[in-house]
Structures are given as C-alpha cells and as structure tokens.
Scaffold this motif. Structure first.
Motif, PDB file in Angstrom:
ATOM      1  N   GLN A 196      -3.755   4.814  11.961  1.00 32.46           N
ATOM      2  CA  GLN A 196      -2.859   5.140  13.061  1.00 32.46           C
ATOM      3  C   GLN A 196      -3.539   6.174  13.942  1.00 32.46           C
ATOM      4  O   GLN A 196      -4.117   7.143  13.452  1.00 32.46           O
ATOM      5  CB  GLN A 196      -1.526   5.676  12.531  1.00 32.46           C
ATOM      6  N   HIS A 249      -4.355   9.130  11.465  1.00 25.77           N
ATOM      7  CA  HIS A 249      -3.845   9.032  10.093  1.00 25.77           C
ATOM      8  C   HIS A 249      -4.553   7.831   9.456  1.00 25.77           C
ATOM      9  O   HIS A 249      -4.688   6.781  10.101  1.00 25.77           O
ATOM     10  CB  HIS A 249      -2.336   8.795  10.071  1.00 25.77           C
ATOM     11  N   THR A 275       7.204   5.730   0.615  1.00 31.53           N
ATOM     12  CA  THR A 275       7.606   5.152  -0.670  1.00 31.53           C
ATOM     13  C   THR A 275       9.121   4.944  -0.645  1.00 31.53           C
ATOM     14  O   THR A 275       9.879   5.780  -0.151  1.00 31.53           O
ATOM     15  CB  THR A 275       7.231   6.090  -1.830  1.00 31.53           C
ATOM     16  N   PRO A 284      -3.629  16.087   6.934  1.00 26.92           N
ATOM     17  CA  PRO A 284      -3.158  15.718   5.600  1.00 26.92           C
ATOM     18  C   PRO A 284      -2.253  16.789   4.996  1.00 26.92           C
ATOM     19  O   PRO A 284      -2.362  17.979   5.313  1.00 26.92           O
ATOM     20  CB  PRO A 284      -4.457  15.577   4.794  1.00 26.92           C
ATOM     21  N   ASN A 289      -2.462  17.216  -0.722  1.00 20.12           N
ATOM     22  CA  ASN A 289      -3.289  16.016  -0.849  1.00 20.12           C
ATOM     23  C   ASN A 289      -4.764  16.420  -0.877  1.00 20.12           C
ATOM     24  O   ASN A 289      -5.511  16.233   0.076  1.00 20.12           O
ATOM     25  CB  ASN A 289      -3.002  15.056   0.309  1.00 20.12           C
ATOM     26  N   TRP A 318       1.914   9.534   2.322  1.00 24.56           N
ATOM     27  CA  TRP A 318       2.120   8.751   3.538  1.00 24.56           C
ATOM     28  C   TRP A 318       3.584   8.799   3.965  1.00 24.56           C
ATOM     29  O   TRP A 318       3.914   8.579   5.131  1.00 24.56           O
ATOM     30  CB  TRP A 318       1.661   7.304   3.316  1.00 24.56           C
ATOM     31  N   TRP A 323       0.824  -1.214   0.000  1.00 25.21           N
ATOM     32  CA  TRP A 323       0.000   0.000   0.000  1.00 25.21           C
ATOM     33  C   TRP A 323       0.856   1.261   0.000  1.00 25.21           C
ATOM     34  O   TRP A 323       0.607   2.183  -0.776  1.00 25.21           O
ATOM     35  CB  TRP A 323      -0.918   0.018   1.219  1.00 25.21           C
ATOM     36  N   VAL A 324       1.848   1.331   0.888  1.00 27.47           N
ATOM     37  CA  VAL A 324       2.613   2.571   1.034  1.00 27.47           C
ATOM     38  C   VAL A 324       3.585   2.782  -0.122  1.00 27.47           C
ATOM     39  O   VAL A 324       4.085   3.895  -0.305  1.00 27.47           O
ATOM     40  CB  VAL A 324       3.377   2.619   2.380  1.00 27.47           C
ATOM     41  N   LEU A 369      -4.915   5.502   5.774  1.00 24.17           N
ATOM     42  CA  LEU A 369      -4.554   5.139   4.404  1.00 24.17           C
ATOM     43  C   LEU A 369      -5.501   4.038   3.939  1.00 24.17           C
ATOM     44  O   LEU A 369      -5.492   2.936   4.490  1.00 24.17           O
ATOM     45  CB  LEU A 369      -3.098   4.650   4.337  1.00 24.17           C
ATOM     46  N   LYS A 429       6.602  19.121   7.170  1.00 30.18           N
ATOM     47  CA  LYS A 429       5.368  18.846   6.425  1.00 30.18           C
ATOM     48  C   LYS A 429       4.431  20.045   6.496  1.00 30.18           C
ATOM     49  O   LYS A 429       4.146  20.559   7.579  1.00 30.18           O
ATOM     50  CB  LYS A 429       4.667  17.609   7.023  1.00 30.18           C
ATOM     51  N   ALA A 463       0.114   6.767  -2.623  1.00 28.55           N
ATOM     52  CA  ALA A 463       0.388   6.879  -1.183  1.00 28.55           C
ATOM     53  C   ALA A 463       1.614   7.732  -0.894  1.00 28.55           C
ATOM     54  O   ALA A 463       2.160   7.673   0.209  1.00 28.55           O
ATOM     55  CB  ALA A 463       0.572   5.486  -0.580  1.00 28.55           C
TER      56      ALA A 463
END
Length: 203
Positions: free
Chosen positions: A86, A109, A50, A149, A153, A47, A38-39, A111, A186, A44
């Motif tokens: 999370q 969080h 990656t 977020p 996003n 998140w 998924w990540v 996903l 972020k 993603a």
C-alpha cells in the motif's frame, strides 16, 4: 483470483538470480480471497485486519480504490502473489500529523506473503523489496519513503533497517473514526529511506 499473468502492471522488474517482479493494482473482488488469507494469520496481527471476512476485505480495498491518496497493489513474483503493498500520501494520512512531511515523501505499508512449503527463504524479502523501492522512489519519482511499523513489530523494524531505512522517532498515530474507516490508536516506529541512499548518484 484472476490469472495474474494477464493483469497490467504499474511496474515490472527483472532481478538477476531471483525472477521477475510485477506490481499490479489490487482488484478488490478478485484478490480479496488471497489478501484475506494473509491478513488473517497470527503473524499479520500488526496489519490490523485479523477477524475481518472476505467480503469486508473486498469492501475495504474497494473503498481504497476510490481514493486519490491511497493505493493498494499485489506484488507478484513469477506470476505468484508475493506481497501486499500500500502506498499513500503522508499529508493525507494520520502519519502526517506525527512528523514534518517533506515534498516528495511517500508512505508505504508492506505485508509479505507467508513462506510456502520450502520454508525460510534467505534474502528473498530483500530482493522482492528492491523492486518495491525502485517503484516507489524511481517509478513514482519520490525523494523519500516513510514507513510506520508498530513499535512491537520488531521483525518489521529490523527488516526495514536491513533494507537501509534510517530510524526516525517513535510516535503515536491518532485514532481514526470515520464512517468509511476505523483505525485504532497506534504506537509506531517511523523509519525513512532517502532516494540518494537507495540509489547513489540518482538525481
């Protein structure tokens, strides 16, 4: 991944016309493979995982499992993994530096797993999220959910708005550079969901 049907859930909810949603604590070794898939997808990217390996995913969630303030869960619909959740205590997280934390706040969080061969699933995320919101606000007896977020996003921001979240300020979450965790700076859009808005009449 071990058979999800036999894992103990912290929350289970039957949703009419949708199915049964169960929230299970992440098993770092058993669940690293599916979380990694998924990540690692381009969708993603926000998140922030990656490029990590399966072993690194297991290490990250193994470390999280040692914390009192942060917790990770698989959200399962009818025995199939459907989302990664999370939860965290905002005062123990960098987001707590960016807004006035209230008693009863809980950070989330989320996903969502990629759609299967059936493609787009209108209303699917909202119904899945209803069980997550029930767990966070009622199961954990909290007053308000906060999400953060990435400001880029737009899909996630719009999704939270559809779920009833009220947009808060745009903030800059500071870089975290510790031996056990690194998080880059972020730019985030905060949003909040109050218990009385999600469950009118709740005490």
């Amino acid at each position: 991944m071990s058979d999800l049907r036999y894992r103990e859930a912290v929350h289970e909810q039957r949703i009419d016309g949708f199915g049964t949603v169960r929230i299970l604590p992440v098993d770092p070794s058993a669940d690293a493979g599916v979380i990694h898939r998924w990540v690692s997808e381009e969708r993603a990217v926000f998140w922030g995982m990656t490029g990590v390996s399966v072993a690194e995913v297991a290490e990250i969630y193994g470390h999280m499992g040692t914390l009192e303030s942060h917790h990770a869960f698989l959200v399962v619909k009818d025995a199939h993994a459907a989302a990664l959740l999370q939860t965290y205590e905002p005062e123990a997280d960098r987001v707590g530096e960016c807004y006035p934390v209230r008693a009863g706040d809980i950070g989330v969080h989320l996903l969502i797993a990629p759609a299967g061969e059936e493609g787009a699933r209108p209303g699917w995320t909202a119904r899945l999220a209803s069980a997550i919101i029930s767990y966070a606000l009622l199961g954990l007896d909290r007053r308000r959910i906060v999400v953060d977020p990435d400001v880029r996003n737009v899909k996630a921001i719009a999704r939270f708005e559809r779920l009833g979240f009220e947009q808060g300020p745009a903030v800059v979450l500071p870089e975290v550079n510790l031996p056990d965790v690194y998080l880059p700076e972020k730019h985030a859009q905060l949003a909040f969901l109050r218990r009385e808005a999600a469950f009118p009449g709740s005490a």
